[in-house]
Write an enzyme that holds these catalytic residues in place. Structure first.
Site, PDB file in Angstrom:
ATOM      1  N   LYS A  69     -35.274   3.231   8.817  1.00 65.73           N
ATOM      2  CA  LYS A  69     -35.729   3.407   7.411  1.00 65.73           C
ATOM      3  C   LYS A  69     -36.846   2.095   6.849  1.00 65.73           C
ATOM      4  O   LYS A  69     -35.705   0.906   7.246  1.00 65.73           O
ATOM      5  CB  LYS A  69     -35.117   4.260   6.232  1.00 65.73           C
ATOM      6  CG  LYS A  69     -36.578   3.834   5.354  1.00 65.73           C
ATOM      7  CD  LYS A  69     -36.843   5.175   5.264  1.00 65.73           C
ATOM      8  CE  LYS A  69     -37.572   5.593   3.799  1.00 65.73           C
ATOM      9  NZ  LYS A  69     -39.171   4.923   4.742  1.00 65.73           N
ATOM     10  N   LYS A  93     -28.520  -2.786   3.240  1.00 65.29           N
ATOM     11  CA  LYS A  93     -28.828  -1.620   2.558  1.00 65.29           C
ATOM     12  C   LYS A  93     -28.922  -0.451   2.115  1.00 65.29           C
ATOM     13  O   LYS A  93     -27.904  -0.214   1.052  1.00 65.29           O
ATOM     14  CB  LYS A  93     -30.223  -2.272   2.082  1.00 65.29           C
ATOM     15  CG  LYS A  93     -31.038  -2.412   0.644  1.00 65.29           C
ATOM     16  CD  LYS A  93     -32.685  -2.966   0.600  1.00 65.29           C
ATOM     17  CE  LYS A  93     -32.606  -3.914   1.877  1.00 65.29           C
ATOM     18  NZ  LYS A  93     -34.531  -3.971   1.649  1.00 65.29           N
ATOM     19  N   LYS A 105     -37.705  -2.091  10.621  1.00 67.43           N
ATOM     20  CA  LYS A 105     -38.486  -2.789   9.856  1.00 67.43           C
ATOM     21  C   LYS A 105     -39.918  -2.873  11.221  1.00 67.43           C
ATOM     22  O   LYS A 105     -39.377  -3.009  11.701  1.00 67.43           O
ATOM     23  CB  LYS A 105     -38.596  -4.022   9.262  1.00 67.43           C
ATOM     24  CG  LYS A 105     -38.462  -4.911   8.311  1.00 67.43           C
ATOM     25  CD  LYS A 105     -38.294  -4.250   7.656  1.00 67.43           C
ATOM     26  CE  LYS A 105     -39.469  -4.678   6.274  1.00 67.43           C
ATOM     27  NZ  LYS A 105     -39.160  -4.783   4.603  1.00 67.43           N
ATOM     28  N   THR A 189     -39.235  -0.905  -7.283  1.00 67.26           N
ATOM     29  CA  THR A 189     -38.398  -2.416  -6.384  1.00 67.26           C
ATOM     30  C   THR A 189     -37.883  -2.785  -7.790  1.00 67.26           C
ATOM     31  O   THR A 189     -36.983  -3.796  -7.892  1.00 67.26           O
ATOM     32  CB  THR A 189     -39.242  -2.724  -4.984  1.00 67.26           C
ATOM     33  OG1 THR A 189     -38.972  -1.880  -4.377  1.00 67.26           O
ATOM     34  CG2 THR A 189     -37.795  -4.013  -4.789  1.00 67.26           C
ATOM     35  N   ASN A 220     -45.827  -6.986  -5.788  1.00 67.26           N
ATOM     36  CA  ASN A 220     -45.466  -5.314  -6.275  1.00 67.26           C
ATOM     37  C   ASN A 220     -44.099  -5.934  -7.138  1.00 67.26           C
ATOM     38  O   ASN A 220     -43.951  -5.275  -7.673  1.00 67.26           O
ATOM     39  CB  ASN A 220     -45.516  -4.519  -5.320  1.00 67.26           C
ATOM     40  CG  ASN A 220     -44.555  -3.609  -5.669  1.00 67.26           C
ATOM     41  OD1 ASN A 220     -43.339  -3.106  -5.134  1.00 67.26           O
ATOM     42  ND2 ASN A 220     -45.150  -2.101  -5.599  1.00 67.26           N
ATOM     43  N   SER A 357     -37.618   5.668  -2.036  1.00 65.26           N
ATOM     44  CA  SER A 357     -38.570   5.835  -0.636  1.00 65.26           C
ATOM     45  C   SER A 357     -37.505   7.298   0.325  1.00 65.26           C
ATOM     46  O   SER A 357     -38.517   8.238   0.522  1.00 65.26           O
ATOM     47  CB  SER A 357     -38.558   4.743   0.805  1.00 65.26           C
ATOM     48  OG  SER A 357     -39.490   3.929   0.625  1.00 65.26           O
TER      49      SER A 357
END
Ligand code: NAD
Length: 431
Positions: A69, A93, A105, A189, A220, A357
């Site tokens: 992810k 993470k 990524k 986030t 963001n 997410s």
């Protein structure tokens, strides 16, 4: 000697922490290189009829804990090393917050500000066409990152549906709500970072009104964390974007700055009532100056590597919350530790994005959207628990917050690898 690149730096940090924590060699070996990387050429028809070629990457780093992810970055300085480093950090993470994902990524070398909206759409769709066999709801699930957003995720989800001849919203997260996005994903986030700072503040007795904050990057992640901190009484004394920053000792109004930036594309010290904005007393500062301000809390929320060996000795902040991925280079960790500046690490502080997410993916698979309050409550639950795990581990074993977060994550990844393998069987003579 050449400086190590961002990926070598990320691997070296894992090796350092893992060696101190006595992590099994198989686990470290499995984290030294990505599971798979796809590099693609994206030919894109421009509005003037010409064709331009863009280089694109997708990295599936490690899937011991679940499908990989991670976001997709559109930026002129994207490199394979950066994509791999970001994918490694995603692996750590997801394990830090205990969600069933590995790390991945993606990125495209492009300056999206130079593209028209239609060119951007063609590029986004070309990315998904190139990656359509590499990503998938059970294998690798992309999301937004720097200079990509919900609209781009929507184009990509639509392209994936066209290729596979069926809608599969769980292939990508951070989508528009109308295409199966989750309520609360846009702020996740920033909200996550706010919750992590709140947990820290509770334990060390930080008083919001006496905690001056500087935020690098009002995108963001940076905007939402600044907004939520200000709403809770923290003075936001400096913010910046890619062109530079503004500073006001009396504090800036985040909503006004953001509204003005949306309308004019410039960052200025303003206060707005309705659509009328007035300039307030403030100073222009550079991004470098912002990082070195004498504040209680510094929040780098733009790009990686902004604090390195060279400027680390000049950092005067009392605490740093890493909202960007990898804003502090490995070589600067020790300097900040020596100076007694605690760092709330990216692998926890910005994990709110991937957590929501994950919630979006769960909702897509259930076919049942959650209410905003449910998303926020569950986010708080996940981050409060992950913070407590990190805090307790550090209290027991010492070291930095980053080392404690990594240790917990490496332990989880290690358990998954061991559960799949036969190491104990062999060490037991194969009986
Ligand atoms: P964004 O595109 O919304 O915003 C990026 C911001 O950084 C913009 O304000 C831009 O002006 C600023 N910026 C760019 N170059 C800069 C420079 N050289 N100096 C100072 N500012 C600069 O991106 P975002 O999604 O907010 O991501 C920011 C950081 O947060 C990245 O490190 C990203 O990986 C990380 N992050 C984002 C998410 C997410 O869900 N969006 C999740 C986890 C981590």
């Amino acid at each position: 000697m050449n400086e190590p690149d961002v990926f070598e730096d990320a691997v070296a940090r894992v090796e350092r922490i893992a060696a101190d924590a006595g992590v099994a060699p198989e686990v470290i070996d499995s984290l030294r290189q990505p599971k798979a990387v796809l590099t693609a050429d994206l030919p894109v028809r421009m509005d003037d009829g010409s064709t331009r070629h863009f280089v694109a990457y997708r990295c599936r780093y490690n899937d011991a804990l679940g499908p990989t992810k991670g976001g997709i970055r559109f930026h002129p300085e994207v490199t394979l090393a950066e994509v791999q480093a970001l994918a490694l950090w995603m692996t750590i993470k997801c394990a830090v917050v205990g969600i069933p994902y590995g790390g991945g990524k993606g990125g495209v070398i492009v300056d999206p500000k130079q593209l028209s909206r239609l060119e951007l759409e063609r590029l986004s769709r070309a990315y998904m066409r190139a990656m359509a066999d590499f990503v998938g709801p059970d294998t690798d699930i992309p999301a937004p990152d720097v200079y990509t957003n919900a609209r781009i995720m929507g184009w990509m989800a639509d392209e994936y549906a066209a290729i596979h001849r069926k809608r599969q919203p769980a292939v990508i997260t951070g989508k528009p709500i109308a295409l199966g996005g989750s309520l609360g994903r846009d702020e996740a986030t920033g909200r996550g970072a706010f919750l992590v700072i709140h947990e820290y503040a509770k334990r060390v007795g930080l008083e919001p009104a006496k905690t001056r904050v500087a935020v690098q990057g009002l995108g963001n992640a940076g905007y939402h964390v600044a907004r939520l901190l200000q709403q809770s009484g923290y003075p936001i004394v400096a913010v910046s974007d890619s062109k530079g920053g503004v500073f006001s000792e009396k504090g800036l109004d985040v909503e006004s700055l953001h509204q003005h930036k949306q309308e004019t594309r410039t960052l200025e010290g303003v206060y707005c009532e309705g659509s009328v904005c007035e300039l307030i007393e403030s100073e222009k500062i550079s991004n470098e100056e912002l990082l070195e301000l004498d504040v209680e809390l510094l929040i780098p929320a733009a790009l990686e590597g902004v604090i390195d060996e060279e400027n680390a000795p000049r950092i005067r902040a009392k605490c740093i919350a890493e909202v960007a991925n990898g804003p502090i280079e490995g070589t600067a960790d020790a300097i900040l530790q020596e100076a007694g500046i605690p760092v709330l690490p990216d692998v926890l502080t910005n994990a709110g994005g991937v957590t929501v997410s994950y919630f979006e993916w769960v909702q897509n698979r259930q076919g049942y959207p959650w209410k905003l309050a449910e998303v926020r409550d569950r986010l708080e639950e996940v981050l409060a628990r992950a913070f407590a795990d990190m805090w307790d581990l550090r209290a027991r074993e010492g070291g930095t917050f980053r080392a404690a977060a990594y240790r917990g994550a490496l332990q989880r990844i290690g358990e998954a690898i061991e559960s799949e393998g036969t190491r104990e069987w062999f060490s037991d003579g194969g009986r």
